[in-house]
Design a protein around this motif. Structure first.
Motif, short mmCIF file in Angstrom:
data_model
loop_
_atom_site.label_atom_id
_atom_site.label_comp_id
_atom_site.label_asym_id
_atom_site.label_seq_id
_atom_site.Cartn_x
_atom_site.Cartn_y
_atom_site.Cartn_z
N UNK A 1 2.45 -13.92 -2.47
CA UNK A 1 2.53 -12.89 -1.43
C UNK A 1 3.19 -11.61 -1.94
N UNK A 2 4.28 -11.75 -2.74
CA UNK A 2 4.98 -10.57 -3.25
C UNK A 2 4.05 -9.71 -4.10
N UNK A 3 3.35 -10.37 -5.02
CA UNK A 3 2.50 -9.62 -5.94
C UNK A 3 1.28 -9.06 -5.23
N UNK A 4 0.77 -9.78 -4.26
CA UNK A 4 -0.40 -9.30 -3.50
C UNK A 4 -0.01 -8.04 -2.70
N UNK A 5 1.17 -8.06 -2.09
CA UNK A 5 1.63 -6.87 -1.36
C UNK A 5 1.78 -5.68 -2.29
N UNK A 6 2.40 -5.93 -3.43
CA UNK A 6 2.62 -4.84 -4.38
C UNK A 6 1.29 -4.30 -4.90
N UNK A 7 0.33 -5.18 -5.14
CA UNK A 7 -1.00 -4.75 -5.58
C UNK A 7 -1.63 -3.81 -4.56
N UNK A 8 -1.57 -4.16 -3.28
CA UNK A 8 -2.16 -3.30 -2.25
C UNK A 8 -1.47 -1.93 -2.21
N UNK A 9 -0.16 -1.91 -2.41
CA UNK A 9 0.54 -0.63 -2.46
C UNK A 9 0.09 0.20 -3.66
N UNK A 10 -0.12 -0.47 -4.79
CA UNK A 10 -0.58 0.23 -5.99
C UNK A 10 -1.98 0.81 -5.77
N UNK A 11 -2.84 0.05 -5.12
CA UNK A 11 -4.21 0.52 -4.87
C UNK A 11 -4.21 1.71 -3.91
N UNK A 12 -3.32 1.67 -2.92
CA UNK A 12 -3.23 2.79 -1.97
C UNK A 12 -2.80 4.07 -2.69
N UNK A 13 -1.84 3.94 -3.59
CA UNK A 13 -1.41 5.11 -4.35
C UNK A 13 -2.51 5.60 -5.29
N UNK A 14 -3.22 4.68 -5.93
CA UNK A 14 -4.33 5.06 -6.81
C UNK A 14 -5.40 5.81 -6.02
N UNK A 15 -5.69 5.32 -4.83
CA UNK A 15 -6.67 5.99 -3.97
C UNK A 15 -6.24 7.44 -3.69
N UNK A 16 -4.96 7.63 -3.39
CA UNK A 16 -4.48 8.98 -3.10
C UNK A 16 -4.61 9.89 -4.32
N UNK A 17 -4.29 9.35 -5.49
CA UNK A 17 -4.41 10.15 -6.72
C UNK A 17 -5.85 10.53 -7.01
N UNK A 18 -6.76 9.60 -6.76
CA UNK A 18 -8.18 9.89 -6.98
C UNK A 18 -8.69 10.91 -5.97
N UNK A 19 -8.22 10.81 -4.73
CA UNK A 19 -8.65 11.78 -3.72
C UNK A 19 -8.17 13.19 -4.06
N UNK A 20 -6.99 13.28 -4.62
CA UNK A 20 -6.48 14.60 -5.03
C UNK A 20 -7.38 15.25 -6.08
N UNK A 21 -8.14 14.42 -6.78
CA UNK A 21 -9.02 14.92 -7.84
C UNK A 21 -10.48 14.97 -7.41
N UNK A 22 -10.73 14.74 -6.13
CA UNK A 22 -12.09 14.86 -5.61
C UNK A 22 -12.89 13.59 -5.55
N UNK A 23 -12.26 12.45 -5.85
CA UNK A 23 -12.97 11.17 -5.83
C UNK A 23 -12.32 10.24 -4.80
N UNK A 24 -12.49 8.95 -4.97
CA UNK A 24 -11.91 7.95 -4.08
C UNK A 24 -12.02 6.61 -4.80
N UNK A 25 -11.42 5.59 -4.22
CA UNK A 25 -11.48 4.26 -4.81
C UNK A 25 -12.37 3.36 -3.98
N UNK A 26 -13.41 2.82 -4.58
CA UNK A 26 -14.26 1.82 -3.94
C UNK A 26 -13.56 0.47 -4.07
N UNK A 27 -13.39 -0.24 -2.97
CA UNK A 27 -12.78 -1.57 -2.98
C UNK A 27 -13.75 -2.58 -2.39
N UNK A 28 -14.04 -3.61 -3.16
CA UNK A 28 -14.93 -4.67 -2.72
C UNK A 28 -14.26 -6.01 -2.98
#
Length: 423
Positions: free
Chosen positions: A44-71
């Motif tokens: 659970x700890x690592x899964x929560x941290x992973x989701x936080x990391x993905x949210x931050x990555x998404x924000x960084x990609x959006x700042x550059x005109x892209x986004x993160x596809x999650x499947x």
């Protein structure tokens, strides 16, 4: 190339991400992709941290005109499906060392070949790629002892650090179901870079302070390195030339060392690395459970185990003490201890977790396999006034000074605290 897919795995960042940078240079449009694999276990700890990391990555990609596809599904299957859907000519992915990662890469290679899609792997998980430095003639395929590896690792020319792409473009009309939104994170690349910058002034005192358990002067960057929110190569570059850098860089080298061990010995998680190791473990389920819960009656051990339960992290010195206590004092199998750590640690990593457990247990890369850590001596040395123990073991909060490390010598035992285990 018109369109490329970048499959993120353990490289959840935009800075010094060779796969992302190469795609940004080579393709007109880039599809950043992360696939949640239900076959990959995570606590659970690592899964929560992973989701936080993905949210931050998404924000960084959006700042550059892209986004993160999650499947969700098999990463090889989903990556090829996305590539076909967007007309991508190539897929880029970071090379990794675990059996799971290498099997994923093989399946991705076959699937790409079937669909005539180019696949390219990139460095980025370690400072020096596994296999880049090898022993001399007759020395085998990888280094089995750290010190000669450290010398060869220092002499190796490191790749250049990649900057973050300034601009990325997605293909048009991607399905809305491919994208996810979450609350603001505490994990992720942005938090990792802030932590590194804030910690750098402590680098000069790292060698003297990193073992002081109560002071908590370690960088705590390991979860971010595990998920690739920070590039280990960039971290090495950031500290290079600063006073006190070498002891810290040596820790990055230890991380690379165990990655090259796992690359050469994929059974590290389950099989003794040292062929001559003799294993005679006790089946002590009650003792194992008491250790997991931090109720062994040995305060420094219990403090470490309770820190793990509370934070999903444990001071490195406490990891050595608690692991040695389980394997060398209770004589319980290192695999049980390694699995418990792996389930709870934010930085739970096959190479470093099980490599270190085998080192402590005497089945791995330690040149002195019969080494033992006396928990009481360790406590007096690295928590001399007992503040670390009192922080995590509230039953001992009123015990003053170093007496907290040996409560069995007090006139009256502290209420609610167990006597030491007897086997």
């Amino acid at each position: 190339m018109k369109v490329a897919v970048v499959l993120f795995t353990r490289d959840l960042r935009v800075h010094d991400n060779p796969a992302l940078s190469a795609a940004a240079r080579a393709a007109e449009r880039v599809v950043p992709l992360f696939v949640h694999d239900p076959a990959l276990p995570a606590g659970d700890n690592r899964r929560r941290f992973l989701l936080e990391c993905l949210t931050d990555l998404k924000a960084s990609l959006r700042q550059r005109g892209a986004d993160l596809v999650e499947l969700r599904g098999d990463p090889a299957t989903e990556a090829v499906r996305v590539a076909k859907a967007v007309g991508a000519e190539g897929i880029g992915v970071a090379a990794d060392v675990s059996g799971y990662a290498r099997d994923r890469e093989r399946r991705l290679e076959r699937a790409c070949a079937d669909e005539r899609i180019a696949l390219k792997t990139f460095p980025g998980v370690t400072v020096v790629p596994p296999g880049a430095v090898r022993p001399g003639s007759g020395g085998g395929e990888h280094y089995k002892v750290f010190t000669p590896y450290w010398r060869a690792w220092q002499a190796q020319r490191w790749r250049d650090v990649e900057g973050a792409p300034r601009k990325l473009r997605l293909p048009d009309d991607l399905p809305a179901s491919w994208f996810k939104d979450r609350p603001a994170p505490t994990g992720g690349e942005s938090a990792a870079r802030r932590r590194l910058t804030a910690w750098l002034p402590q680098l000069e005192g790292y060698e003297d302070n990193h073992d002081a358990m109560a002071a908590d002067k370690t960088s705590r960057l390991s979860p971010y390195l595990h998920f690739g929110c920070l590039s280990p190569r960039e971290v090495a570059a950031r500290v290079d030339g600063h006073p006190g850098a070498e002891p810290f860089v040596r820790q990055l080298c230890w991380r690379d060392f165990y990655h090259q061990v796992l690359f050469a010995f994929p059974d590290l998680r389950r099989k003794a690395y040292r062929a001559s190791a003799e294993e005679h473990w006790r089946d002590e389920s009650d003792a194992l459970q008491a250790w997991r819960e931090g109720h062994t009656g040995v305060p420094i051990v219990d403090a470490g185990m309770r820190q793990l339960l509370a934070e999903g992290w444990m001071h490195n010195r406490a990891r050595l003490i608690t692991a040695s206590y389980l394997t060398k004092h209770l004589n319980v199998d290192w695999r049980a201890g390694g699995d418990h750590f792996f389930d709870l640690l934010l930085d739970g990593d096959v190479a470093n977790n099980y490599g270190n457990w085998q080192w402590v247990a005497g089945t791995g890369n330690d040149t002195k396999p019969y080494r033992r850590f006396n928990p009481i001596r360790q406590a007096h040395r690295f928590d001399p006034v007992g503040d670390y123990v009192r922080r995590y073991v509230p039953e001992l909060a009123d015990v003053e000074g170093k007496a907290v490390h040996e409560p069995w010598n007090l006139p009256e035992p502290p209420p609610g605290y167990p006597a030491p285990l007897k086997l």
